[in-house]
Design a protein around this motif. Structure first.
Motif, short mmCIF file in Angstrom:
data_model
loop_
_atom_site.label_atom_id
_atom_site.label_comp_id
_atom_site.label_asym_id
_atom_site.label_seq_id
_atom_site.Cartn_x
_atom_site.Cartn_y
_atom_site.Cartn_z
N GLY A 85 -33.58 -4.05 18.03
CA GLY A 85 -32.76 -3.05 17.35
C GLY A 85 -32.88 -1.68 18.00
N VAL A 86 -34.09 -1.29 18.38
CA VAL A 86 -34.30 -0.01 19.06
C VAL A 86 -33.53 0.03 20.36
CG1 VAL A 86 -36.03 1.40 20.27
CG2 VAL A 86 -36.54 0.50 18.00
N ARG A 87 -33.64 -1.05 21.13
CA ARG A 87 -32.94 -1.11 22.43
C ARG A 87 -31.43 -1.06 22.24
NH1 ARG A 87 -33.82 -5.71 27.07
NH2 ARG A 87 -32.27 -4.88 28.49
N TYR A 88 -30.92 -1.84 21.30
CA TYR A 88 -29.48 -1.91 21.04
C TYR A 88 -28.93 -0.56 20.59
CZ TYR A 88 -25.12 -3.47 18.81
OH TYR A 88 -23.82 -3.63 18.44
N CYS A 89 -29.57 0.05 19.60
CA CYS A 89 -29.06 1.32 19.07
C CYS A 89 -29.23 2.46 20.07
CB CYS A 89 -29.75 1.63 17.74
SG CYS A 89 -29.24 0.51 16.41
N THR A 90 -30.32 2.47 20.83
CA THR A 90 -30.51 3.49 21.85
C THR A 90 -29.44 3.38 22.93
OG1 THR A 90 -32.89 3.52 21.44
CG2 THR A 90 -32.15 4.42 23.53
N ALA A 91 -29.14 2.16 23.37
CA ALA A 91 -28.10 1.95 24.39
C ALA A 91 -26.72 2.32 23.84
CB ALA A 91 -28.11 0.51 24.86
N THR A 92 -26.48 2.02 22.58
CA THR A 92 -25.19 2.34 21.96
C THR A 92 -24.96 3.85 21.95
OG1 THR A 92 -25.29 0.37 20.58
CG2 THR A 92 -23.80 2.10 19.87
N VAL A 93 -25.97 4.61 21.60
CA VAL A 93 -25.85 6.07 21.58
C VAL A 93 -25.73 6.62 23.00
CG1 VAL A 93 -27.07 8.22 21.04
CG2 VAL A 93 -27.01 6.38 19.38
N ALA A 94 -26.56 6.13 23.92
CA ALA A 94 -26.58 6.63 25.29
C ALA A 94 -25.25 6.41 26.00
CB ALA A 94 -27.70 5.98 26.08
N ALA A 95 -24.61 5.28 25.73
CA ALA A 95 -23.35 4.96 26.38
C ALA A 95 -22.13 5.37 25.55
CB ALA A 95 -23.28 3.46 26.67
N ALA A 96 -22.37 5.99 24.41
CA ALA A 96 -21.30 6.43 23.51
C ALA A 96 -20.35 5.28 23.17
CB ALA A 96 -20.55 7.61 24.10
N LEU A 97 -20.93 4.13 22.86
CA LEU A 97 -20.14 2.96 22.52
C LEU A 97 -19.79 2.96 21.03
CD1 LEU A 97 -22.23 0.31 24.47
CD2 LEU A 97 -20.07 1.37 25.18
N ALA A 98 -18.67 2.41 20.71
CA ALA A 98 -18.25 2.28 19.32
C ALA A 98 -18.42 0.82 18.92
CB ALA A 98 -16.80 2.72 19.15
N ARG A 99 -19.65 0.45 18.57
CA ARG A 99 -19.89 -0.93 18.13
C ARG A 99 -20.71 -0.91 16.86
NH1 ARG A 99 -23.79 -3.13 23.01
NH2 ARG A 99 -25.44 -1.58 22.80
N ARG A 100 -20.67 -2.01 16.16
CA ARG A 100 -21.32 -2.09 14.87
C ARG A 100 -22.80 -2.41 15.00
NH1 ARG A 100 -17.36 -5.72 11.35
NH2 ARG A 100 -19.18 -5.60 10.02
N CYS A 101 -23.45 -2.47 13.90
CA CYS A 101 -24.87 -2.78 13.83
C CYS A 101 -25.14 -4.16 14.41
CB CYS A 101 -25.33 -2.72 12.37
SG CYS A 101 -27.08 -3.01 12.15
N ILE A 102 -26.28 -4.29 15.06
CA ILE A 102 -26.66 -5.57 15.68
C ILE A 102 -26.82 -6.68 14.64
CG2 ILE A 102 -29.13 -5.13 15.63
CD1 ILE A 102 -29.24 -6.43 18.44
N CYS A 103 -27.13 -6.32 13.42
CA CYS A 103 -27.33 -7.35 12.39
C CYS A 103 -26.03 -7.77 11.71
CB CYS A 103 -28.35 -6.90 11.36
SG CYS A 103 -27.85 -5.51 10.36
N SER A 104 -24.90 -7.22 12.15
CA SER A 104 -23.61 -7.60 11.55
C SER A 104 -23.12 -8.92 12.10
CB SER A 104 -22.57 -6.53 11.86
OG SER A 104 -22.94 -5.32 11.30
#
Length: 50
Positions: A31-50
């Motif tokens: 989750g840390v890796r996913y959310c950190t990468a999402t913010v760093a790349a300015a991606l518009a994706r949902r939570c990893i647990c969705s």
């Protein structure tokens, strides 16, 4: 002899994630890796647990 002043402990407020609705402290390593990468790349994706 003067008394020592009591130690006051300040608890940090719950830090929420910028990507998902979960508190940052509850993220596992994936989750840390996913959310950190999402913010760093300015991606518009949902939570990893969705």
């Amino acid at each position: 002899m003067p008394m020592a002043e009591p130690l006051i402990v300040v608890v940090d407020p719950v830090v929420t994630c910028d990507v998902c609705p979960h508190p940052w402290q509850e993220h596992d390593r994936l989750g840390v890796r996913y959310c950190t990468a999402t913010v760093a790349a300015a991606l518009a994706r949902r939570c990893i647990c969705s």
